[in-house]
Scaffold this motif. Structure first.
Motif, PDB file in Angstrom:
ATOM      1  N   MET A   1       0.833  -1.194   0.000  1.00 55.98           N
ATOM      2  CA  MET A   1       0.000   0.000   0.000  1.00 55.98           C
ATOM      3  C   MET A   1       0.877   1.256   0.000  1.00 55.98           C
ATOM      4  SD  MET A   1      -2.685   1.491   2.819  1.00 55.98           S
ATOM      5  CE  MET A   1      -1.333   1.955   3.887  1.00 55.98           C
TER       6      MET A   1
ATOM      7  N   LEU B   1      -7.530   6.508   1.554  1.00 61.29           N
ATOM      8  CA  LEU B   1      -7.250   5.645   2.705  1.00 61.29           C
ATOM      9  C   LEU B   1      -8.538   5.188   3.376  1.00 61.29           C
ATOM     10  CD1 LEU B   1      -4.176   7.549   4.129  1.00 61.29           C
ATOM     11  CD2 LEU B   1      -4.172   5.226   3.165  1.00 61.29           C
TER      12      LEU B   1
ATOM     13  N   GLU C   1      -8.661   1.652   1.522  1.00 61.67           N
ATOM     14  CA  GLU C   1      -7.652   0.962   2.328  1.00 61.67           C
ATOM     15  C   GLU C   1      -8.122   0.617   3.739  1.00 61.67           C
ATOM     16  OE1 GLU C   1      -5.151  -0.240   0.899  1.00 61.67           O
ATOM     17  OE2 GLU C   1      -5.137   0.928  -0.948  1.00 61.67           O
TER      18      GLU C   1
ATOM     19  N   ASN D   1      -7.149   1.736  11.036  1.00 60.26           N
ATOM     20  CA  ASN D   1      -7.775   0.629  10.314  1.00 60.26           C
ATOM     21  C   ASN D   1      -8.044  -0.477  11.328  1.00 60.26           C
ATOM     22  OD1 ASN D   1      -8.112  -1.849   8.910  1.00 60.26           O
ATOM     23  ND2 ASN D   1      -7.094  -0.991   7.112  1.00 60.26           N
TER      24      ASN D   1
END
Length: 184
Positions: A9, A46, A50, A77
């Motif tokens: 990433m 993001l 992500e 996350n």
């Protein structure tokens, strides 16, 4: 080291958003720098692609010597348990940054605080011009490094009768440790 997914990433973000200064601060905490013009797009990417769905906070660092503020957006996350710090430099003289309140509703609260404490403008952010913590404040933003807290206090409050200062070393010797002899 970041895991393989994180490395992949981050390599993609370097290419797609010109991120730099990628630093692993500790396991599961990485920071990176992005240019102001790419910041909102990166943060949206993001969140949407992500899995960084939680905005933990937004804060600011005042680098008065360099003439910049560094905004820091902390994103988390929950699936990977990773946290990313997105650092964005903006000019102190024209302190303005695109609002991200449309990405996270709570962002406007952080942005109001940064406007009040540092003088940073976030055009379009709700209630930005309303007093937040400092009702009726009429001086420069108090978290800017050129703000002189001691001088402000002296000017506003001055000396008040009945108040006195203790010399810490003498106070501790007499009041807190009277049997020790005072040579510690």
């Amino acid at each position: 080291m970041p895991n393989e997914y994180m490395n992949t990433m981050l390599d993609r973000l370097k290419t797609d958003f010109s991120v730099s200064d990628i630093t692993q601060r500790k396991p599961a905490l990485t920071t990176l720098k992005v240019a102001k013009q790419n910041a909102e797009r990166l943060i949206r990417e993001l969140r949407d692609r992500e899995g960084f769905t939680h905005l933990s906070f937004i804060t600011c660092i005042d680098y008065i010597e360099d003439g910049v503020f560094t905004l820091v957006y902390m994103l988390h996350n929950y699936d990977s348990n990773d946290t990313l710090g997105i650092e964005v430099d903006i000019s102190r003289d024209q302190a303005e940054m695109k609002s991200i309140h449309t990405l996270w509703a709570q962002a406007w609260t952080y942005q109001r605080e940064l406007r009040e404490m540092y003088g940073i403008n976030f055009p379009g952010s709700p209630r930005l011009e309303e007093d937040f913590c400092l009702e009726g404040w009429d001086d420069i933003p108090p978290m800017r490094r050129e703000f002189d807290t001691k001088q402000y206090s002296s000017d506003r409050f001055g000396h008040r009768e009945g108040r006195h200062s203790e010399q810490p070393r003498e106070h501790m010797k007499v009041t807190l440790y009277p049997t020790r002899g005072g040579d510690e």
